[in-house]
Design an enzyme around this catalytic site. Structure first.
Site, PDB file in Angstrom:
ATOM      1  N   ASP A  74       0.872  -1.181   0.000  1.00 21.57           N
ATOM      2  CA  ASP A  74       0.000   0.000   0.000  1.00 21.57           C
ATOM      3  C   ASP A  74       0.905   1.226   0.000  1.00 21.57           C
ATOM      4  O   ASP A  74       1.990   1.197   0.591  1.00 21.57           O
ATOM      5  CB  ASP A  74      -0.903   0.005   1.240  1.00 21.57           C
ATOM      6  CG  ASP A  74      -2.150   0.847   1.037  1.00 21.57           C
ATOM      7  OD1 ASP A  74      -3.249   0.270   0.929  1.00 21.57           O
ATOM      8  OD2 ASP A  74      -2.013   2.092   0.963  1.00 21.57           O
TER       9      ASP A  74
ATOM     10  N   GLU B   3     -14.477  -9.982  -6.262  1.00 17.67           N
ATOM     11  CA  GLU B   3     -14.606 -10.451  -4.880  1.00 17.67           C
ATOM     12  C   GLU B   3     -16.030 -10.182  -4.387  1.00 17.67           C
ATOM     13  O   GLU B   3     -16.601  -9.143  -4.689  1.00 17.67           O
ATOM     14  CB  GLU B   3     -13.587  -9.700  -4.005  1.00 17.67           C
ATOM     15  CG  GLU B   3     -13.593 -10.085  -2.554  1.00 17.67           C
ATOM     16  CD  GLU B   3     -13.462 -11.593  -2.351  1.00 17.67           C
ATOM     17  OE1 GLU B   3     -12.459 -12.168  -2.776  1.00 17.67           O
ATOM     18  OE2 GLU B   3     -14.378 -12.196  -1.762  1.00 17.67           O
TER      19      GLU B   3
ATOM     20  N   ARG C 204     -18.374  -9.925   2.293  1.00 12.13           N
ATOM     21  CA  ARG C 204     -19.105  -8.860   2.986  1.00 12.13           C
ATOM     22  C   ARG C 204     -18.308  -8.388   4.188  1.00 12.13           C
ATOM     23  O   ARG C 204     -17.642  -9.205   4.837  1.00 12.13           O
ATOM     24  CB  ARG C 204     -20.469  -9.374   3.509  1.00 12.13           C
ATOM     25  CG  ARG C 204     -21.462  -9.699   2.443  1.00 12.13           C
ATOM     26  CD  ARG C 204     -22.573 -10.567   3.004  1.00 12.13           C
ATOM     27  NE  ARG C 204     -22.036 -11.861   3.463  1.00 12.13           N
ATOM     28  CZ  ARG C 204     -22.732 -12.780   4.130  1.00 12.13           C
ATOM     29  NH1 ARG C 204     -23.989 -12.551   4.440  1.00 12.13           N
ATOM     30  NH2 ARG C 204     -22.190 -13.925   4.497  1.00 12.13           N
ATOM     31  N   GLU C 205     -18.393  -7.127   4.497  1.00 16.16           N
ATOM     32  CA  GLU C 205     -17.799  -6.639   5.740  1.00 16.16           C
ATOM     33  C   GLU C 205     -18.564  -7.285   6.892  1.00 16.16           C
ATOM     34  O   GLU C 205     -19.756  -7.553   6.793  1.00 16.16           O
ATOM     35  CB  GLU C 205     -17.908  -5.111   5.821  1.00 16.16           C
ATOM     36  CG  GLU C 205     -17.014  -4.432   4.801  1.00 16.16           C
ATOM     37  CD  GLU C 205     -17.110  -2.926   4.859  1.00 16.16           C
ATOM     38  OE1 GLU C 205     -17.371  -2.361   5.933  1.00 16.16           O
ATOM     39  OE2 GLU C 205     -16.912  -2.307   3.797  1.00 16.16           O
TER      40      GLU C 205
ATOM     41  N   ASN D 194     -24.388  -7.282  -7.045  1.00 21.06           N
ATOM     42  CA  ASN D 194     -24.676  -6.256  -6.036  1.00 21.06           C
ATOM     43  C   ASN D 194     -25.991  -5.543  -6.342  1.00 21.06           C
ATOM     44  O   ASN D 194     -26.769  -5.258  -5.431  1.00 21.06           O
ATOM     45  CB  ASN D 194     -23.518  -5.247  -5.960  1.00 21.06           C
ATOM     46  CG  ASN D 194     -22.419  -5.749  -5.037  1.00 21.06           C
ATOM     47  OD1 ASN D 194     -22.542  -6.797  -4.416  1.00 21.06           O
ATOM     48  ND2 ASN D 194     -21.333  -5.012  -4.951  1.00 21.06           N
TER      49      ASN D 194
ATOM     50  N   ALA E  69     -36.466  -5.841   5.562  1.00 16.15           N
ATOM     51  CA  ALA E  69     -36.770  -4.415   5.389  1.00 16.15           C
ATOM     52  C   ALA E  69     -36.110  -3.639   6.522  1.00 16.15           C
ATOM     53  O   ALA E  69     -35.885  -4.166   7.608  1.00 16.15           O
ATOM     54  CB  ALA E  69     -38.275  -4.204   5.416  1.00 16.15           C
TER      55      ALA E  69
ATOM     56  N   CYS F  25     -20.099  -0.622  -0.880  1.00 20.79           N
ATOM     57  CA  CYS F  25     -20.325  -1.270  -2.182  1.00 20.79           C
ATOM     58  C   CYS F  25     -21.661  -0.943  -2.840  1.00 20.79           C
ATOM     59  O   CYS F  25     -21.686  -0.374  -3.932  1.00 20.79           O
ATOM     60  CB  CYS F  25     -20.194  -2.779  -2.024  1.00 20.79           C
ATOM     61  SG  CYS F  25     -18.517  -3.273  -1.672  1.00 20.79           S
TER      62      CYS F  25
ATOM     63  N   LYS G  58     -22.301   2.722  -4.093  1.00 22.22           N
ATOM     64  CA  LYS G  58     -21.319   3.096  -5.126  1.00 22.22           C
ATOM     65  C   LYS G  58     -21.539   2.283  -6.422  1.00 22.22           C
ATOM     66  O   LYS G  58     -21.537   2.841  -7.518  1.00 22.22           O
ATOM     67  CB  LYS G  58     -19.930   2.833  -4.543  1.00 22.22           C
ATOM     68  CG  LYS G  58     -18.822   2.565  -5.508  1.00 22.22           C
ATOM     69  CD  LYS G  58     -17.508   2.363  -4.782  1.00 22.22           C
ATOM     70  CE  LYS G  58     -17.150   0.915  -4.513  1.00 22.22           C
ATOM     71  NZ  LYS G  58     -16.798   0.137  -5.692  1.00 22.22           N
TER      72      LYS G  58
ATOM     73  N   ARG H  75     -19.273   4.333   6.096  1.00 19.91           N
ATOM     74  CA  ARG H  75     -19.545   4.814   4.739  1.00 19.91           C
ATOM     75  C   ARG H  75     -21.011   4.577   4.344  1.00 19.91           C
ATOM     76  O   ARG H  75     -21.502   3.468   4.437  1.00 19.91           O
ATOM     77  CB  ARG H  75     -18.600   4.139   3.737  1.00 19.91           C
ATOM     78  CG  ARG H  75     -17.209   4.754   3.768  1.00 19.91           C
ATOM     79  CD  ARG H  75     -16.272   4.037   2.857  1.00 19.91           C
ATOM     80  NE  ARG H  75     -15.878   2.740   3.382  1.00 19.91           N
ATOM     81  CZ  ARG H  75     -15.050   1.898   2.760  1.00 19.91           C
ATOM     82  NH1 ARG H  75     -14.572   2.215   1.581  1.00 19.91           N
ATOM     83  NH2 ARG H  75     -14.714   0.753   3.306  1.00 19.91           N
TER      84      ARG H  75
HETATM   85  C1  UDX Z   1     -22.004  -6.262  -0.155  1.00 19.44           C
HETATM   86  C2  UDX Z   1     -22.222  -7.608  -0.865  1.00 19.44           C
HETATM   87  O1  UDX Z   1     -23.076  -8.436  -0.068  1.00 19.44           O
HETATM   88  C3  UDX Z   1     -20.901  -8.288  -1.113  1.00 19.44           C
HETATM   89  O2  UDX Z   1     -21.114  -9.481  -1.869  1.00 19.44           O
HETATM   90  C4  UDX Z   1     -19.999  -7.351  -1.903  1.00 19.44           C
HETATM   91  O3  UDX Z   1     -18.723  -7.931  -2.101  1.00 19.44           O
HETATM   92  C5  UDX Z   1     -19.845  -6.020  -1.176  1.00 19.44           C
HETATM   93  O4  UDX Z   1     -21.137  -5.456  -0.906  1.00 19.44           O
HETATM   94  P1  UDX Z   1     -21.475  -5.482   2.355  1.00 19.44           P
HETATM   95  O5  UDX Z   1     -21.832  -4.122   1.855  1.00 19.44           O
HETATM   96  O6  UDX Z   1     -20.187  -5.633   3.088  1.00 19.44           O
HETATM   97  O7  UDX Z   1     -21.435  -6.539   1.130  1.00 19.44           O
HETATM   98  O8  UDX Z   1     -22.629  -5.998   3.356  1.00 19.44           O
HETATM   99  P2  UDX Z   1     -24.088  -6.670   3.160  1.00 19.44           P
HETATM  100  O9  UDX Z   1     -24.244  -7.686   4.214  1.00 19.44           O
HETATM  101  O10 UDX Z   1     -24.319  -7.083   1.773  1.00 19.44           O
HETATM  102  O11 UDX Z   1     -25.076  -5.449   3.542  1.00 19.44           O
HETATM  103  C6  UDX Z   1     -25.178  -4.280   2.730  1.00 19.44           C
HETATM  104  C7  UDX Z   1     -26.279  -3.382   3.269  1.00 19.44           C
HETATM  105  O12 UDX Z   1     -27.555  -3.967   3.021  1.00 19.44           O
HETATM  106  C8  UDX Z   1     -26.222  -3.136   4.780  1.00 19.44           C
HETATM  107  O13 UDX Z   1     -26.488  -1.765   5.036  1.00 19.44           O
HETATM  108  C9  UDX Z   1     -27.330  -4.002   5.344  1.00 19.44           C
HETATM  109  O14 UDX Z   1     -27.869  -3.510   6.533  1.00 19.44           O
HETATM  110  C10 UDX Z   1     -28.343  -3.948   4.199  1.00 19.44           C
HETATM  111  N1  UDX Z   1     -29.279  -5.089   4.169  1.00 19.44           N
HETATM  112  C11 UDX Z   1     -28.812  -6.344   3.911  1.00 19.44           C
HETATM  113  C12 UDX Z   1     -30.632  -4.879   4.374  1.00 19.44           C
HETATM  114  O15 UDX Z   1     -31.073  -3.735   4.590  1.00 19.44           O
HETATM  115  N2  UDX Z   1     -31.483  -5.940   4.305  1.00 19.44           N
HETATM  116  C13 UDX Z   1     -31.055  -7.198   4.034  1.00 19.44           C
HETATM  117  O16 UDX Z   1     -31.904  -8.113   3.992  1.00 19.44           O
HETATM  118  C14 UDX Z   1     -29.683  -7.404   3.852  1.00 19.44           C
END
Ligand code: UDX
Length: 430
Positions: free
Chosen positions: A30, A151, A154-155, A208, A252, A260, A263, A327
């Site tokens: 990095d 990739e 998920r976080e 996504n 919900a 992700c 964006k 974020r």
């Molecule tokens: C997401 C994708 O899942 C992952 O595959 C990709 O690589 C990166 O983006 P991430 O953003 O880390 O991962 O978390 P994720 O668990 O997908 O949740 C994203 C958002 O959706 C969160 O704010 C979560 O609260 C929301 N969410 C998720 C809902 O509101 N309802 C759901 O049923 C699921």
């Protein structure tokens, strides 16, 4: 095989540690030397369970090391994974400055064949452009291959997701490059899907966007369900039992956030616009998400009789539990709207911290739930940390001025809270 990971964010660090765990020889690079120093000392620069132990394990095993010497790192490694950020530009397009930057360095410093795998989420044709950018920067014409290998981790569950992916997408027309990438994942049990680089790039955006569509669909439906008094969580359970629909991503709430979905949806919409194509469903997905938190904030404001001069506790500020990432977190938009409505806001999160610059006499963060709830008129739950589920809500009642709970994630036991005397309102879950 020596692997270089360029970009030490969530994806880069997790990918590096997963390869180190497979017994491969990994270097993390990095340009931020503070990040490199922190990682070299065995500390993460973000909160992610499970990764900290693995980092210490592989610093000790010698399978991973970190550096900010770009030239040496490129020369010493024959496989390079690009994990740099592709943030939103002002117009919604993906900003490729970091991809261009690493392409320039690879071209300039490569001294023999390199396999370059792109993990960063990049718009269609970026892999193709990358070839051109690397060639442009080369002083000697060494051979290289570029492979799209998006990739999906998920976080909050990064390590588990990276160790147990549903599929591994490989986009390339070089059989040599495809075989090399397959061999790196040899110990991970997941099906490979081999396709062209352009299709692989689209698969990442389409995944996504589809997940975000499921969420916005349920969120928009929750507005109707709220009005006609139908429980959206029960609806989700009922429809999710149909295998064609699936039970995931139907919860919900106050909207999706993170690094992700927001964006990538904007970037895909931008790509569609560039090609004079209407993605009207995705436009709506975006709009519903932009307005979901304020829709329910208005509903709750009426229940409370206004937010002005009321003290509101915000529980959970990260965009989802088990991460400290703020974020695009809906909690931040909610806090801003509450402050505009002259509320006093008290914030709690098990890990995430509000930036110091945002804090004021009207907005404070506390370490304990008791301090946060003290003298509050209402609680707004913004991310579903276990700590809130496990809290002693009987005891919490004594601290509060009024007993309103607005559950933006439908995570608490509504029946129990109502029995305790709380005015409980979630997202269409009465
Ligand atoms: C997401 C994708 O899942 C992952 O595959 C990709 O690589 C990166 O983006 P991430 O953003 O880390 O991962 O978390 P994720 O668990 O997908 O949740 C994203 C958002 O959706 C969160 O704010 C979560 O609260 C929301 N969410 C998720 C809902 O509101 N309802 C759901 O049923 C699921």
């Amino acid at each position: 095989m020596n692997i270089l990971i360029m970009g030490m964010g969530y994806v880069g660090v997790t990918t590096g540690l997963v390869f180190a765990e497979q017994g491969l020889n990994v270097t993390g690079l990095d340009t931020d030397s503070m990040k490199i120093q922190t990682l070299s000392e065995g500390k993460l620069t973000f909160y992610e369970q499970g990764l900290d132990d693995l980092l210490l394990k592989h610093l000790k095993s010698g399978n991973i090391r970190f550096t900010s010497s770009t030239k040496q790192a490129i020369r010493d490694n024959n496989i390079i994974f690009l994990c740099v950020g592709t943030p939103s530009d002002k117009d919604g397009s993906a900003d490729l400055q970091f991809i261009r930057g690493v392409a320039g360095s690879i071209g300039k410093y490569m001294n023999e064949y390199k396999l370059i795998a792109v993990k960063s989420t990049v718009p269609i044709d970026t892999n193709y452009k990358l070839v051109h950018w690397i060639r442009e920067a080369q002083s000697t014409p060494n051979e290289f291959d570029v492979v799209s290998n998006p990739e999906f981790l998920r976080e909050g569950s990064a390590l588990q997701d990276a160790l147990n992916p549903d599929r591994i997408i490989i986009g390339s027309d070089s059989s040599h490059a495809i075989d090399m990438i397959k061999s790196l994942y040899g110990k991970i049990s997941a099906p490979f899907f081999v396709t062209t680089a352009r299709t692989a790039e689209m698969i990442k955006y389409a995944s996504n966007a589809f997940l975000a569509t499921k969420i916005s669909y349920m969120n928009e439906l929750s507005r109707l369900c709220e009005t006609i008094k139908v429980n959206i969580s029960d609806v989700a359970e009922g429809i999710g039992m149909d295998h064609r629909i699936g039970k995931h991503f139907l919860r919900a709430g106050i909207g999706y956030g993170g690094s992700c979905f927001p964006k990538d949806i904007k970037a895909l919409l931008y790509t569609a616009k560039e090609h004079n194509t209407d993605l009207s469903i995705l436009e709506k997905v975006y709009q519903v998400n932009q307005t979901q938190y304020s829709h329910f904030l208005n509903v709750w404001e009426q229940k409370l009789g206004g937010f002005s001069h009321k003290t509101i506790a915000i529980l959970g500020i990260s965009f989802k539990p088990d991460t400290d990432d703020l974020r695009e977190a809906p909690a931040i938009s909610i806090i801003q709207e509450l402050l505009e409505k002259q509320a006093i806001v008290k914030v709690h999160d098990p890990i995430a911290k509000l930036p110091f610059g945002l804090l004021s006499s009207k907005l404070q963060q506390f370490d304990s739930l008791e301090e946060t709830l003290d003298q509050c008129d209402a609680v707004i739950l913004c991310s579903e940390w276990d700590e809130y589920k496990l809290a002693d809500w009987t005891q919490m009642q004594a601290y509060m001025n009024q007993h309103f709970i607005f559950d933006g994630r439908n995570m608490l036991d509504s029946k129990q809270l109502i029995k305790l005397g709380y005015h409980y309102h979630g997202i269409a879950n009465e």
